[in-house]
Design a protein around this motif. Structure first.
Motif, PDB file in Angstrom:
ATOM      1  N   SER A 197       0.827  -1.207   0.000  1.00  0.00           N
ATOM      2  CA  SER A 197       0.000   0.000   0.000  1.00  0.00           C
ATOM      3  C   SER A 197       0.864   1.261   0.000  1.00  0.00           C
ATOM      4  O   SER A 197       0.515   2.271  -0.615  1.00  0.00           O
ATOM      5  N   SER A 213      -5.326   2.834  -4.288  1.00  0.00           N
ATOM      6  CA  SER A 213      -5.891   1.531  -3.915  1.00  0.00           C
ATOM      7  C   SER A 213      -6.255   0.717  -5.152  1.00  0.00           C
ATOM      8  O   SER A 213      -6.091  -0.510  -5.169  1.00  0.00           O
ATOM      9  N   LYS A 242      -4.715  -2.909  -6.201  1.00  0.00           N
ATOM     10  CA  LYS A 242      -5.639  -4.017  -6.391  1.00  0.00           C
ATOM     11  C   LYS A 242      -5.369  -4.778  -7.692  1.00  0.00           C
ATOM     12  O   LYS A 242      -5.413  -6.007  -7.730  1.00  0.00           O
TER      13      LYS A 242
END
Length: 626
Positions: free
Chosen positions: A120, A282, A286
Protein backbone atom coordinates in the motif's frame (compact mmCIF):
# COMPACT_ATOMS: atom_id res chain seq x y z
CA UNK A 1 14.96 -57.26 -3.59
CA UNK A 2 18.32 -55.51 -3.57
CA UNK A 3 18.43 -55.67 -7.40
CA UNK A 4 15.01 -54.01 -7.63
CA UNK A 5 16.10 -51.24 -5.30
CA UNK A 6 19.30 -50.66 -7.31
CA UNK A 7 17.23 -50.41 -10.47
CA UNK A 8 14.94 -47.81 -8.90
CA UNK A 9 17.95 -45.85 -7.67
CA UNK A 10 19.40 -45.77 -11.17
CA UNK A 11 16.02 -44.60 -12.49
CA UNK A 12 16.08 -41.70 -10.03
CA UNK A 13 19.57 -40.76 -11.19
CA UNK A 14 18.53 -40.86 -14.86
CA UNK A 15 15.46 -38.75 -14.12
CA UNK A 16 17.56 -36.12 -12.36
CA UNK A 17 19.73 -35.70 -15.49
CA UNK A 18 16.91 -35.45 -18.03
CA UNK A 19 16.14 -32.03 -19.57
CA UNK A 20 12.39 -32.68 -19.49
CA UNK A 21 11.97 -35.43 -16.92
CA UNK A 22 8.74 -37.29 -16.19
CA UNK A 23 7.12 -37.30 -12.79
CA UNK A 24 9.55 -38.57 -10.20
CA UNK A 25 8.77 -42.03 -8.97
CA UNK A 26 9.00 -43.13 -5.35
CA UNK A 27 8.89 -46.74 -4.25
CA UNK A 28 6.32 -47.68 -1.63
CA UNK A 29 7.51 -47.51 1.93
CA UNK A 30 7.76 -50.78 3.81
CA UNK A 31 7.00 -51.26 7.41
CA UNK A 32 10.10 -50.17 9.29
CA UNK A 33 9.86 -53.16 11.63
CA UNK A 34 10.38 -55.56 8.71
CA UNK A 35 13.51 -53.83 7.37
CA UNK A 36 17.06 -54.87 8.02
CA UNK A 37 19.69 -52.21 8.66
CA UNK A 38 21.06 -52.63 5.13
CA UNK A 39 17.61 -52.35 3.57
CA UNK A 40 16.81 -49.28 5.64
CA UNK A 41 20.00 -47.55 4.49
CA UNK A 42 19.23 -48.38 0.87
CA UNK A 43 15.70 -47.00 1.25
CA UNK A 44 16.91 -43.74 2.73
CA UNK A 45 19.53 -43.33 0.02
CA UNK A 46 16.96 -44.05 -2.68
CA UNK A 47 14.50 -41.48 -1.30
CA UNK A 48 17.22 -38.83 -1.04
CA UNK A 49 18.06 -39.35 -4.70
CA UNK A 50 14.40 -39.19 -5.67
CA UNK A 51 14.05 -35.95 -3.74
CA UNK A 52 17.03 -34.53 -5.61
CA UNK A 53 15.43 -35.58 -8.88
CA UNK A 54 12.23 -33.75 -7.98
CA UNK A 55 14.16 -30.59 -7.19
CA UNK A 56 15.82 -30.75 -10.60
CA UNK A 57 12.44 -31.29 -12.21
CA UNK A 58 11.13 -28.13 -10.58
CA UNK A 59 14.17 -26.13 -11.66
CA UNK A 60 13.89 -27.39 -15.25
CA UNK A 61 10.17 -26.57 -15.34
CA UNK A 62 10.80 -23.08 -14.06
CA UNK A 63 13.44 -22.26 -16.72
CA UNK A 64 12.13 -24.17 -19.75
CA UNK A 65 11.64 -21.78 -22.75
CA UNK A 66 8.22 -23.14 -23.60
CA UNK A 67 6.90 -23.04 -20.06
CA UNK A 68 4.38 -20.47 -18.92
CA UNK A 69 5.85 -19.80 -15.50
CA UNK A 70 5.91 -16.22 -14.39
CA UNK A 71 9.53 -15.83 -13.31
CA UNK A 72 12.66 -17.91 -12.86
CA UNK A 73 13.16 -16.31 -9.48
CA UNK A 74 11.12 -14.84 -6.72
CA UNK A 75 9.15 -11.79 -7.86
CA UNK A 76 10.37 -8.87 -5.80
CA UNK A 77 8.25 -5.80 -5.22
CA UNK A 78 9.74 -2.43 -6.10
CA UNK A 79 10.06 -1.34 -2.47
CA UNK A 80 12.30 -4.31 -1.64
CA UNK A 81 14.38 -3.81 -4.79
CA UNK A 82 14.90 -0.11 -4.13
CA UNK A 83 16.59 -0.88 -0.83
CA UNK A 84 19.39 -2.81 -2.50
CA UNK A 85 19.31 -2.90 -6.29
CA UNK A 86 22.47 -4.96 -6.57
CA UNK A 87 21.18 -7.95 -4.59
CA UNK A 88 20.62 -10.87 -7.00
CA UNK A 89 17.36 -12.77 -6.98
CA UNK A 90 17.27 -16.19 -5.36
CA UNK A 91 14.91 -19.10 -5.92
CA UNK A 92 13.32 -20.03 -2.63
CA UNK A 93 11.04 -22.83 -1.54
CA UNK A 94 8.14 -20.40 -1.42
CA UNK A 95 8.81 -19.40 -5.01
CA UNK A 96 8.83 -22.99 -6.21
CA UNK A 97 5.59 -23.67 -4.38
CA UNK A 98 3.98 -20.60 -5.91
CA UNK A 99 5.02 -21.64 -9.40
CA UNK A 100 3.74 -25.17 -8.86
CA UNK A 101 0.35 -23.80 -7.86
CA UNK A 102 0.05 -21.45 -10.84
CA UNK A 103 1.34 -23.87 -13.45
CA UNK A 104 -1.78 -26.08 -13.77
CA UNK A 105 -3.94 -22.97 -14.06
CA UNK A 106 -1.82 -21.76 -16.96
CA UNK A 107 -2.19 -25.09 -18.69
CA UNK A 108 -5.97 -25.05 -18.46
CA UNK A 109 -6.44 -21.46 -19.57
CA UNK A 110 -4.20 -18.45 -19.86
CA UNK A 111 -3.43 -16.29 -16.87
CA UNK A 112 -1.66 -13.18 -18.06
CA UNK A 113 0.12 -10.94 -15.61
CA UNK A 114 0.73 -13.16 -12.58
CA UNK A 115 2.97 -11.61 -9.95
CA UNK A 116 3.11 -9.88 -6.61
CA UNK A 117 0.99 -7.01 -5.42
CA UNK A 118 2.56 -3.68 -4.56
CA UNK A 119 2.46 -2.73 -0.92
CA UNK A 120 0.00 0.00 0.00
CA UNK A 121 2.93 2.34 0.71
CA UNK A 122 4.49 1.75 -2.72
CA UNK A 123 1.14 2.05 -4.49
CA UNK A 124 0.45 5.38 -2.79
CA UNK A 125 3.92 6.73 -3.58
CA UNK A 126 3.70 5.54 -7.18
CA UNK A 127 0.28 7.05 -7.84
CA UNK A 128 1.20 10.43 -6.33
CA UNK A 129 4.51 10.44 -8.23
CA UNK A 130 2.80 9.88 -11.57
CA UNK A 131 -0.48 11.78 -11.25
CA UNK A 132 -0.27 13.91 -8.13
CA UNK A 133 -3.11 14.45 -5.67
CA UNK A 134 -5.45 16.45 -7.93
CA UNK A 135 -5.55 14.50 -11.17
CA UNK A 136 -8.65 14.88 -13.35
CA UNK A 137 -10.79 12.06 -14.69
CA UNK A 138 -9.95 13.11 -18.25
CA UNK A 139 -6.21 12.67 -17.66
CA UNK A 140 -6.75 9.27 -16.02
CA UNK A 141 -8.90 8.26 -18.99
CA UNK A 142 -6.20 9.27 -21.45
CA UNK A 143 -3.58 7.14 -19.73
CA UNK A 144 -5.98 4.25 -19.03
CA UNK A 145 -7.06 3.83 -22.65
CA UNK A 146 -3.82 3.88 -24.65
CA UNK A 147 -2.29 0.59 -25.70
CA UNK A 148 1.04 -0.02 -27.40
CA UNK A 149 -0.09 -1.14 -30.85
CA UNK A 150 1.21 -0.81 -34.38
CA UNK A 151 -0.73 1.11 -37.00
CA UNK A 152 -2.91 -0.94 -39.34
CA UNK A 153 -2.28 1.55 -42.15
CA UNK A 154 0.12 -0.02 -44.71
CA UNK A 155 2.14 3.18 -45.15
CA UNK A 156 2.72 3.63 -41.42
CA UNK A 157 2.57 0.01 -40.25
CA UNK A 158 6.01 0.23 -38.63
CA UNK A 159 4.73 2.93 -36.25
CA UNK A 160 2.84 2.87 -32.96
CA UNK A 161 -0.53 4.57 -33.22
CA UNK A 162 -1.76 7.04 -30.61
CA UNK A 163 -5.47 7.42 -29.93
CA UNK A 164 -5.39 9.50 -26.75
CA UNK A 165 -3.55 12.69 -25.90
CA UNK A 166 -1.02 12.49 -23.07
CA UNK A 167 1.00 9.25 -23.36
CA UNK A 168 2.80 10.38 -26.55
CA UNK A 169 6.09 10.76 -24.65
CA UNK A 170 6.03 7.07 -23.74
CA UNK A 171 4.92 5.91 -27.20
CA UNK A 172 7.41 8.11 -29.10
CA UNK A 173 10.36 6.86 -27.05
CA UNK A 174 9.37 3.21 -27.48
CA UNK A 175 8.87 3.96 -31.19
CA UNK A 176 12.42 5.29 -31.46
CA UNK A 177 13.85 2.08 -29.98
CA UNK A 178 11.61 -0.05 -32.21
CA UNK A 179 12.99 1.76 -35.26
CA UNK A 180 16.52 1.05 -34.08
CA UNK A 181 15.80 -2.68 -34.19
CA UNK A 182 13.76 -2.64 -37.40
CA UNK A 183 16.23 -0.50 -39.33
CA UNK A 184 19.65 -1.55 -38.03
CA UNK A 185 19.32 -4.93 -36.28
CA UNK A 186 16.59 -6.61 -38.27
CA UNK A 187 18.57 -9.81 -38.90
CA UNK A 188 20.26 -10.00 -35.53
CA UNK A 189 17.91 -9.16 -32.68
CA UNK A 190 19.54 -11.65 -30.33
CA UNK A 191 22.94 -9.97 -30.31
CA UNK A 192 21.74 -6.60 -29.04
CA UNK A 193 22.16 -6.36 -25.28
CA UNK A 194 22.11 -3.46 -22.86
CA UNK A 195 25.63 -2.18 -22.15
CA UNK A 196 27.16 -4.64 -24.62
CA UNK A 197 30.47 -3.09 -25.75
CA UNK A 198 29.94 -4.48 -29.26
CA UNK A 199 27.11 -2.01 -29.77
CA UNK A 200 28.67 0.87 -27.85
CA UNK A 201 31.10 1.56 -30.67
CA UNK A 202 30.96 4.72 -32.71
CA UNK A 203 28.39 4.26 -35.46
CA UNK A 204 30.99 4.94 -38.16
CA UNK A 205 32.77 1.76 -37.05
CA UNK A 206 29.59 -0.32 -37.22
CA UNK A 207 27.86 0.96 -40.34
CA UNK A 208 29.23 2.78 -43.34
CA UNK A 209 27.28 4.92 -45.77
CA UNK A 210 26.71 1.85 -47.95
CA UNK A 211 24.77 0.11 -45.18
CA UNK A 212 21.68 2.28 -45.18
CA UNK A 213 18.48 0.59 -44.09
CA UNK A 214 15.60 -0.06 -46.46
CA UNK A 215 12.59 2.27 -46.63
CA UNK A 216 10.27 -0.62 -47.47
CA UNK A 217 8.45 -0.35 -44.17
CA UNK A 218 5.49 -2.40 -45.36
CA UNK A 219 7.77 -5.47 -45.59
CA UNK A 220 7.97 -5.87 -41.82
CA UNK A 221 5.84 -8.82 -40.72
CA UNK A 222 3.72 -8.76 -37.58
CA UNK A 223 6.09 -11.25 -35.94
CA UNK A 224 9.13 -9.10 -36.69
CA UNK A 225 7.42 -5.99 -35.35
CA UNK A 226 6.32 -7.81 -32.19
CA UNK A 227 9.86 -9.04 -31.55
CA UNK A 228 11.28 -5.57 -32.17
CA UNK A 229 8.74 -4.16 -29.73
CA UNK A 230 9.59 -6.69 -27.01
CA UNK A 231 13.34 -6.17 -27.49
CA UNK A 232 12.83 -2.42 -27.25
CA UNK A 233 10.72 -2.58 -24.11
CA UNK A 234 13.14 -4.94 -22.36
CA UNK A 235 16.13 -2.81 -23.35
CA UNK A 236 14.49 0.31 -21.92
CA UNK A 237 13.52 -1.43 -18.68
CA UNK A 238 17.03 -2.81 -18.11
CA UNK A 239 18.42 0.62 -18.94
CA UNK A 240 16.21 2.06 -16.19
CA UNK A 241 17.43 -0.72 -13.90
CA UNK A 242 21.10 0.15 -14.55
CA UNK A 243 21.51 -3.06 -16.54
CA UNK A 244 20.90 -5.16 -13.42
CA UNK A 245 17.16 -5.69 -13.40
CA UNK A 246 13.85 -5.04 -15.11
CA UNK A 247 10.49 -4.86 -13.38
CA UNK A 248 7.49 -5.76 -15.52
CA UNK A 249 4.18 -4.46 -14.20
CA UNK A 250 1.06 -6.03 -15.67
CA UNK A 251 -2.56 -6.70 -14.83
CA UNK A 252 -3.63 -10.22 -13.94
CA UNK A 253 -6.16 -11.35 -16.52
CA UNK A 254 -7.51 -14.89 -16.75
CA UNK A 255 -8.61 -15.89 -20.24
CA UNK A 256 -10.38 -19.14 -21.03
CA UNK A 257 -11.00 -20.69 -24.44
CA UNK A 258 -8.25 -18.76 -26.18
CA UNK A 259 -8.66 -20.71 -29.42
CA UNK A 260 -9.38 -18.63 -32.49
CA UNK A 261 -7.92 -15.79 -34.50
CA UNK A 262 -5.76 -13.04 -33.07
CA UNK A 263 -8.65 -10.62 -33.46
CA UNK A 264 -10.90 -12.92 -31.41
CA UNK A 265 -8.26 -13.19 -28.68
CA UNK A 266 -7.77 -9.42 -28.61
CA UNK A 267 -11.52 -8.89 -28.35
CA UNK A 268 -11.75 -11.37 -25.50
CA UNK A 269 -8.87 -9.69 -23.68
CA UNK A 270 -10.40 -6.27 -24.21
CA UNK A 271 -13.62 -7.51 -22.60
CA UNK A 272 -11.66 -8.91 -19.67
CA UNK A 273 -10.06 -5.48 -19.13
CA UNK A 274 -13.26 -3.54 -19.77
CA UNK A 275 -14.35 -3.22 -16.16
CA UNK A 276 -10.96 -2.21 -14.79
CA UNK A 277 -10.17 1.38 -13.86
CA UNK A 278 -7.44 3.23 -12.00
CA UNK A 279 -8.66 6.26 -10.09
CA UNK A 280 -6.63 5.94 -6.90
CA UNK A 281 -3.64 4.28 -5.30
CA UNK A 282 -5.89 1.53 -3.92
CA UNK A 283 -7.03 0.69 -7.46
CA UNK A 284 -3.39 0.49 -8.47
CA UNK A 285 -2.59 -1.89 -5.66
CA UNK A 286 -5.64 -4.02 -6.39
CA UNK A 287 -5.02 -4.73 -10.09
CA UNK A 288 -1.25 -4.33 -10.54
CA UNK A 289 1.09 -7.33 -10.52
CA UNK A 290 4.87 -6.99 -10.69
CA UNK A 291 7.75 -9.35 -11.47
CA UNK A 292 11.46 -8.57 -11.30
CA UNK A 293 14.04 -10.13 -13.63
CA UNK A 294 17.81 -10.06 -13.70
CA UNK A 295 18.22 -11.96 -16.98
CA UNK A 296 17.19 -10.30 -20.22
CA UNK A 297 16.23 -13.50 -22.02
CA UNK A 298 13.83 -14.48 -19.25
CA UNK A 299 12.30 -11.01 -19.14
CA UNK A 300 11.84 -11.12 -22.91
CA UNK A 301 10.11 -14.48 -22.73
CA UNK A 302 7.69 -13.24 -20.08
CA UNK A 303 7.05 -9.93 -21.85
CA UNK A 304 6.29 -11.70 -25.10
CA UNK A 305 3.75 -13.82 -23.25
CA UNK A 306 2.00 -10.83 -21.65
CA UNK A 307 2.38 -8.55 -24.69
CA UNK A 308 -1.40 -8.66 -25.41
CA UNK A 309 -1.96 -6.90 -22.07
CA UNK A 310 0.35 -4.06 -23.13
CA UNK A 311 -1.27 -3.87 -26.54
CA UNK A 312 -4.72 -3.40 -25.05
CA UNK A 313 -5.88 -0.64 -22.71
CA UNK A 314 -3.48 0.78 -20.14
CA UNK A 315 -0.42 -0.47 -22.05
CA UNK A 316 1.32 2.91 -22.03
CA UNK A 317 0.60 3.40 -18.32
CA UNK A 318 1.79 -0.10 -17.46
CA UNK A 319 5.05 0.44 -19.30
CA UNK A 320 5.66 3.77 -17.57
CA UNK A 321 5.03 2.09 -14.22
CA UNK A 322 7.40 -0.73 -15.20
CA UNK A 323 10.13 1.79 -16.03
CA UNK A 324 9.64 3.66 -12.74
CA UNK A 325 9.77 0.44 -10.72
CA UNK A 326 12.82 -0.75 -12.66
CA UNK A 327 14.59 2.48 -11.74
CA UNK A 328 13.30 2.32 -8.16
CA UNK A 329 10.87 4.87 -6.75
CA UNK A 330 13.44 6.44 -4.44
CA UNK A 331 16.01 6.67 -7.23
CA UNK A 332 13.47 8.37 -9.48
CA UNK A 333 12.80 11.00 -6.84
CA UNK A 334 16.55 11.50 -6.37
CA UNK A 335 16.95 12.07 -10.13
CA UNK A 336 14.47 14.93 -10.19
CA UNK A 337 15.08 18.59 -9.38
CA UNK A 338 11.57 19.00 -7.90
CA UNK A 339 10.13 15.68 -6.68
CA UNK A 340 6.94 17.36 -5.47
CA UNK A 341 5.57 17.80 -8.99
CA UNK A 342 3.75 14.91 -10.74
CA UNK A 343 5.43 13.27 -13.72
CA UNK A 344 2.25 13.62 -15.77
CA UNK A 345 1.77 17.35 -16.12
CA UNK A 346 -1.48 19.20 -15.54
CA UNK A 347 -3.91 20.16 -16.95
CA UNK A 348 -3.64 18.14 -20.19
CA UNK A 349 -1.85 15.05 -18.91
CA UNK A 350 1.29 15.31 -21.06
CA UNK A 351 4.35 13.22 -20.27
CA UNK A 352 7.00 15.39 -18.61
CA UNK A 353 10.58 15.67 -19.84
CA UNK A 354 11.55 13.52 -16.87
CA UNK A 355 9.51 10.62 -18.25
CA UNK A 356 11.07 10.95 -21.70
CA UNK A 357 14.58 11.21 -20.26
CA UNK A 358 13.98 8.15 -18.07
CA UNK A 359 13.08 6.06 -21.11
CA UNK A 360 15.95 7.48 -23.20
CA UNK A 361 18.85 7.39 -20.74
CA UNK A 362 17.53 5.43 -17.74
CA UNK A 363 17.42 8.41 -15.36
CA UNK A 364 14.44 10.69 -14.65
CA UNK A 365 16.48 13.88 -14.88
CA UNK A 366 14.49 17.01 -15.84
CA UNK A 367 17.03 18.73 -18.12
CA UNK A 368 18.41 18.03 -21.59
CA UNK A 369 21.91 19.50 -21.38
CA UNK A 370 24.99 17.31 -20.92
CA UNK A 371 26.05 16.24 -17.43
CA UNK A 372 25.46 18.43 -14.41
CA UNK A 373 25.38 22.20 -14.07
CA UNK A 374 26.98 23.49 -10.89
CA UNK A 375 25.06 26.42 -9.44
CA UNK A 376 27.43 26.92 -6.53
CA UNK A 377 26.81 26.46 -2.84
CA UNK A 378 26.47 22.72 -3.28
CA UNK A 379 23.52 23.11 -5.66
CA UNK A 380 23.45 21.72 -9.17
CA UNK A 381 21.04 20.81 -11.96
CA UNK A 382 21.01 17.32 -13.46
CA UNK A 383 21.22 16.65 -17.19
CA UNK A 384 21.90 13.72 -19.50
CA UNK A 385 24.82 11.64 -18.12
CA UNK A 386 25.98 9.85 -21.28
CA UNK A 387 25.38 9.37 -25.01
CA UNK A 388 22.17 7.30 -25.35
CA UNK A 389 21.07 4.91 -28.08
CA UNK A 390 18.45 7.35 -29.39
CA UNK A 391 18.39 11.14 -29.14
CA UNK A 392 16.13 14.09 -28.54
CA UNK A 393 15.50 17.42 -30.31
CA UNK A 394 13.30 20.22 -29.01
CA UNK A 395 11.35 23.01 -30.59
CA UNK A 396 11.95 24.96 -27.40
CA UNK A 397 15.65 25.19 -28.22
CA UNK A 398 14.86 27.02 -31.46
CA UNK A 399 12.96 29.53 -29.27
CA UNK A 400 16.00 29.87 -26.97
CA UNK A 401 14.05 28.38 -24.05
CA UNK A 402 16.43 25.46 -23.45
CA UNK A 403 19.69 23.99 -24.66
CA UNK A 404 19.85 20.36 -25.82
CA UNK A 405 23.30 18.91 -25.26
CA UNK A 406 25.45 16.91 -27.64
CA UNK A 407 24.60 13.64 -25.90
CA UNK A 408 21.01 13.88 -27.13
CA UNK A 409 21.78 15.61 -30.42
CA UNK A 410 24.31 12.99 -31.47
CA UNK A 411 23.00 9.62 -30.22
CA UNK A 412 24.49 6.29 -31.23
CA UNK A 413 21.82 5.81 -33.90
CA UNK A 414 20.22 8.46 -36.15
CA UNK A 415 16.84 8.44 -34.38
CA UNK A 416 15.46 11.32 -32.34
CA UNK A 417 12.36 11.92 -30.25
CA UNK A 418 11.14 15.41 -31.19
CA UNK A 419 9.46 17.49 -28.51
CA UNK A 420 7.11 20.42 -29.17
CA UNK A 421 5.12 22.37 -26.59
CA UNK A 422 2.47 19.65 -26.36
CA UNK A 423 3.47 16.55 -28.31
CA UNK A 424 6.29 14.07 -28.99
CA UNK A 425 7.06 12.60 -32.42
CA UNK A 426 10.01 10.77 -33.99
CA UNK A 427 12.62 11.83 -36.58
CA UNK A 428 14.96 9.26 -38.12
CA UNK A 429 17.36 8.53 -40.96
CA UNK A 430 18.02 5.26 -42.74
CA UNK A 431 21.76 5.87 -42.97
CA UNK A 432 23.92 6.30 -39.85
CA UNK A 433 26.35 8.29 -42.00
CA UNK A 434 24.14 11.38 -41.62
CA UNK A 435 25.83 11.86 -38.25
CA UNK A 436 29.37 11.60 -39.54
CA UNK A 437 31.29 14.82 -39.17
CA UNK A 438 33.91 16.21 -41.51
CA UNK A 439 37.01 18.01 -40.31
CA UNK A 440 35.38 21.38 -39.76
CA UNK A 441 32.29 19.89 -38.09
CA UNK A 442 34.43 17.91 -35.67
CA UNK A 443 36.42 21.05 -34.91
CA UNK A 444 33.27 23.05 -34.28
CA UNK A 445 31.84 20.29 -32.07
CA UNK A 446 34.96 20.27 -29.89
CA UNK A 447 34.86 24.05 -29.56
CA UNK A 448 31.14 23.99 -28.73
CA UNK A 449 31.65 21.40 -26.01
CA UNK A 450 34.41 23.51 -24.49
CA UNK A 451 32.14 26.58 -24.68
CA UNK A 452 29.19 24.76 -23.08
CA UNK A 453 31.44 23.55 -20.26
CA UNK A 454 31.93 27.19 -19.27
CA UNK A 455 28.26 28.13 -19.74
CA UNK A 456 26.68 28.73 -16.33
CA UNK A 457 23.61 30.48 -17.71
CA UNK A 458 21.35 27.43 -17.73
CA UNK A 459 21.74 26.91 -21.49
CA UNK A 460 21.48 30.58 -22.45
CA UNK A 461 24.46 30.35 -24.79
CA UNK A 462 26.85 32.87 -23.22
CA UNK A 463 29.91 32.68 -20.96
CA UNK A 464 32.06 35.01 -18.90
CA UNK A 465 35.26 36.62 -20.19
CA UNK A 466 37.28 34.40 -17.86
CA UNK A 467 35.55 31.29 -19.22
CA UNK A 468 36.07 32.56 -22.75
CA UNK A 469 39.84 32.81 -22.28
CA UNK A 470 39.81 29.26 -20.89
CA UNK A 471 38.09 28.05 -24.09
CA UNK A 472 40.66 29.84 -26.25
CA UNK A 473 43.52 28.19 -24.36
CA UNK A 474 41.99 24.71 -24.55
CA UNK A 475 41.21 24.96 -28.26
CA UNK A 476 44.41 26.78 -29.32
CA UNK A 477 42.46 29.68 -30.84
CA UNK A 478 44.46 32.87 -31.48
CA UNK A 479 42.31 35.91 -32.25
CA UNK A 480 43.99 39.19 -33.20
CA UNK A 481 44.09 41.48 -30.19
CA UNK A 482 41.65 43.96 -31.75
CA UNK A 483 39.08 41.22 -32.49
CA UNK A 484 39.55 39.72 -29.03
CA UNK A 485 38.94 43.06 -27.32
CA UNK A 486 35.79 43.53 -29.40
CA UNK A 487 34.39 40.14 -28.37
CA UNK A 488 35.08 40.81 -24.68
CA UNK A 489 33.87 44.41 -24.61
CA UNK A 490 30.42 43.60 -23.21
CA UNK A 491 31.72 41.51 -20.31
CA UNK A 492 30.29 38.26 -21.66
CA UNK A 493 30.58 36.29 -24.91
CA UNK A 494 27.58 34.99 -26.85
CA UNK A 495 27.99 31.77 -28.85
CA UNK A 496 26.55 33.20 -32.08
CA UNK A 497 29.10 36.04 -32.09
CA UNK A 498 31.92 33.67 -31.18
CA UNK A 499 30.87 31.26 -33.93
CA UNK A 500 30.77 34.05 -36.53
CA UNK A 501 34.23 35.16 -35.47
CA UNK A 502 35.50 31.59 -35.85
CA UNK A 503 34.15 31.46 -39.41
CA UNK A 504 36.16 34.58 -40.19
CA UNK A 505 39.32 33.27 -38.52
CA UNK A 506 41.71 31.20 -40.62
CA UNK A 507 42.11 27.50 -39.81
CA UNK A 508 45.80 28.05 -39.11
CA UNK A 509 44.86 30.28 -36.16
CA UNK A 510 42.33 27.81 -34.80
CA UNK A 511 39.29 29.12 -36.67
CA UNK A 512 36.90 27.54 -39.19
CA UNK A 513 37.55 29.60 -42.31
CA UNK A 514 37.95 27.38 -45.38
CA UNK A 515 38.77 29.22 -48.57
CA UNK A 516 37.74 26.29 -50.81
CA UNK A 517 34.16 26.28 -49.53
CA UNK A 518 33.91 22.55 -50.22
CA UNK A 519 33.95 21.36 -46.63
CA UNK A 520 30.63 20.64 -45.01
CA UNK A 521 28.05 20.68 -47.77
CA UNK A 522 26.01 17.49 -47.83
CA UNK A 523 22.54 16.19 -48.59
CA UNK A 524 20.50 13.40 -47.07
CA UNK A 525 16.95 12.25 -46.33
CA UNK A 526 15.14 12.22 -43.01
CA UNK A 527 11.78 10.65 -42.11
CA UNK A 528 9.33 12.04 -39.60
CA UNK A 529 6.66 9.93 -37.90
CA UNK A 530 3.72 11.36 -35.95
CA UNK A 531 1.78 8.55 -34.29
CA UNK A 532 -1.36 10.49 -33.51
CA UNK A 533 -4.10 10.16 -36.13
CA UNK A 534 -4.23 13.15 -38.50
CA UNK A 535 -6.23 13.95 -41.63
CA UNK A 536 -4.21 13.26 -44.75
CA UNK A 537 -4.37 14.79 -48.22
CA UNK A 538 -6.14 12.80 -50.95
CA UNK A 539 -7.46 10.37 -48.37
CA UNK A 540 -11.05 9.49 -47.53
CA UNK A 541 -12.63 6.98 -45.23
CA UNK A 542 -14.34 3.84 -46.44
CA UNK A 543 -17.61 5.72 -46.87
CA UNK A 544 -15.89 8.29 -49.06
CA UNK A 545 -17.07 11.27 -47.05
CA UNK A 546 -14.92 12.11 -44.02
CA UNK A 547 -11.13 12.67 -44.39
CA UNK A 548 -8.96 9.66 -43.63
CA UNK A 549 -7.42 9.77 -40.14
CA UNK A 550 -4.15 7.94 -39.71
CA UNK A 551 -0.59 8.43 -38.42
CA UNK A 552 1.66 10.57 -40.61
CA UNK A 553 4.98 9.58 -42.15
CA UNK A 554 6.79 12.33 -44.06
CA UNK A 555 10.05 12.14 -46.01
CA UNK A 556 12.21 15.25 -45.96
CA UNK A 557 15.10 16.11 -48.27
CA UNK A 558 17.75 17.99 -46.30
CA UNK A 559 20.64 20.03 -47.65
CA UNK A 560 23.26 21.42 -45.28
CA UNK A 561 25.25 24.19 -47.00
CA UNK A 562 28.98 24.61 -46.43
CA UNK A 563 30.28 26.87 -43.71
CA UNK A 564 30.35 30.12 -45.57
CA UNK A 565 29.90 33.42 -43.78
CA UNK A 566 26.35 34.22 -42.75
CA UNK A 567 26.01 36.89 -45.46
CA UNK A 568 27.05 34.51 -48.23
CA UNK A 569 24.73 31.82 -46.88
CA UNK A 570 21.70 34.11 -46.82
CA UNK A 571 22.46 35.42 -50.30
CA UNK A 572 22.69 31.85 -51.59
CA UNK A 573 19.34 30.87 -50.06
CA UNK A 574 17.57 33.85 -51.59
CA UNK A 575 18.98 33.20 -55.06
CA UNK A 576 18.19 29.48 -55.01
CA UNK A 577 15.18 28.43 -57.07
CA UNK A 578 15.88 24.94 -58.41
CA UNK A 579 17.42 21.65 -57.46
CA UNK A 580 18.80 18.65 -59.32
CA UNK A 581 16.87 15.66 -57.97
CA UNK A 582 19.50 13.24 -59.31
CA UNK A 583 21.73 14.00 -56.32
CA UNK A 584 19.18 13.23 -53.63
CA UNK A 585 20.69 9.87 -52.80
CA UNK A 586 24.27 11.12 -52.44
CA UNK A 587 25.82 12.17 -49.19
CA UNK A 588 27.66 15.26 -50.54
CA UNK A 589 26.64 17.51 -53.42
CA UNK A 590 28.71 19.73 -55.68
CA UNK A 591 29.37 23.27 -54.55
CA UNK A 592 27.88 24.92 -57.63
CA UNK A 593 24.64 23.00 -57.31
CA UNK A 594 21.84 25.19 -55.91
CA UNK A 595 19.81 23.74 -53.03
CA UNK A 596 16.18 22.76 -53.39
CA UNK A 597 13.69 25.58 -52.79
CA UNK A 598 13.33 25.65 -49.02
CA UNK A 599 10.10 24.93 -47.20
CA UNK A 600 9.41 25.73 -43.60
CA UNK A 601 7.54 24.11 -40.73
CA UNK A 602 8.24 24.00 -36.98
CA UNK A 603 10.00 20.66 -37.52
CA UNK A 604 12.60 22.46 -39.67
CA UNK A 605 13.45 24.65 -36.67
CA UNK A 606 14.07 21.46 -34.66
CA UNK A 607 16.26 20.01 -37.41
CA UNK A 608 18.32 23.18 -37.50
CA UNK A 609 19.19 22.77 -33.85
CA UNK A 610 21.03 19.62 -34.97
CA UNK A 611 22.19 20.75 -38.43
CA UNK A 612 22.46 24.57 -38.44
CA UNK A 613 21.54 26.23 -41.76
CA UNK A 614 19.75 23.07 -42.97
CA UNK A 615 17.37 23.57 -45.91
CA UNK A 616 14.42 21.15 -45.92
CA UNK A 617 11.76 20.25 -48.46
CA UNK A 618 9.05 17.61 -48.80
CA UNK A 619 6.15 16.51 -50.98
CA UNK A 620 2.56 16.83 -49.81
CA UNK A 621 1.40 17.97 -46.41
CA UNK A 622 3.93 19.64 -44.13
CA UNK A 623 5.23 17.45 -41.30
CA UNK A 624 3.39 18.13 -38.05
CA UNK A 625 4.92 17.99 -34.58
CA UNK A 626 1.62 18.68 -32.80
Amino acid sequence: MADQEDEELQMALRMSLQSSPPEAKRSKQREIAEESVEARNRRLQRELMASAAEKRIRAAAATAPGNKTVSPGKPVCAREESRNESVPMAITTATVAKEEMSLPQLEKGRVLGCGEELSSVDAEQLFLMVFGSCVSKDVLAQWSNQGIRFSSDPETCMGLVQHEGGPCGVLATIQAYVLKYLLFFLDDFGKVKVNNPLYNLDQKKVYGSSNAASNNFASFTEDIKARALVHSMVEILFLCGSGKRAVIATIEVQCHDVEGSEADQNEMLAKALEGLSIASASDLQKILRVNTYSIQATAMHHLMEVLPVFQNRMGAMLFLISALLSRGLESVQDDRDDPSLPLVTAPFGHASQEIVNLLICGQAVPNVFDGRMDLGGGMFLKGIPMTPEIGFLSLLESLNLCKVGQHLKCPRWPIWVVGSESHYTVLFALDPAVQEENELEERESRIRRAFDAQDQSGGGGFISVEGFHQVLREMNINFPSERLDNLCSSGFIVWSEFWQALLDLDKGLGGLKDSSGLMGKKQFDLYHFNGIAKSVSNGTSAGGESPLQRPRLCKLSVVVPPRWTQEEFLADVVSSSSNDSSTRETGIVELNQPPQPPQHAPLVDCIRTRWPRAICSWIGDAPSIV
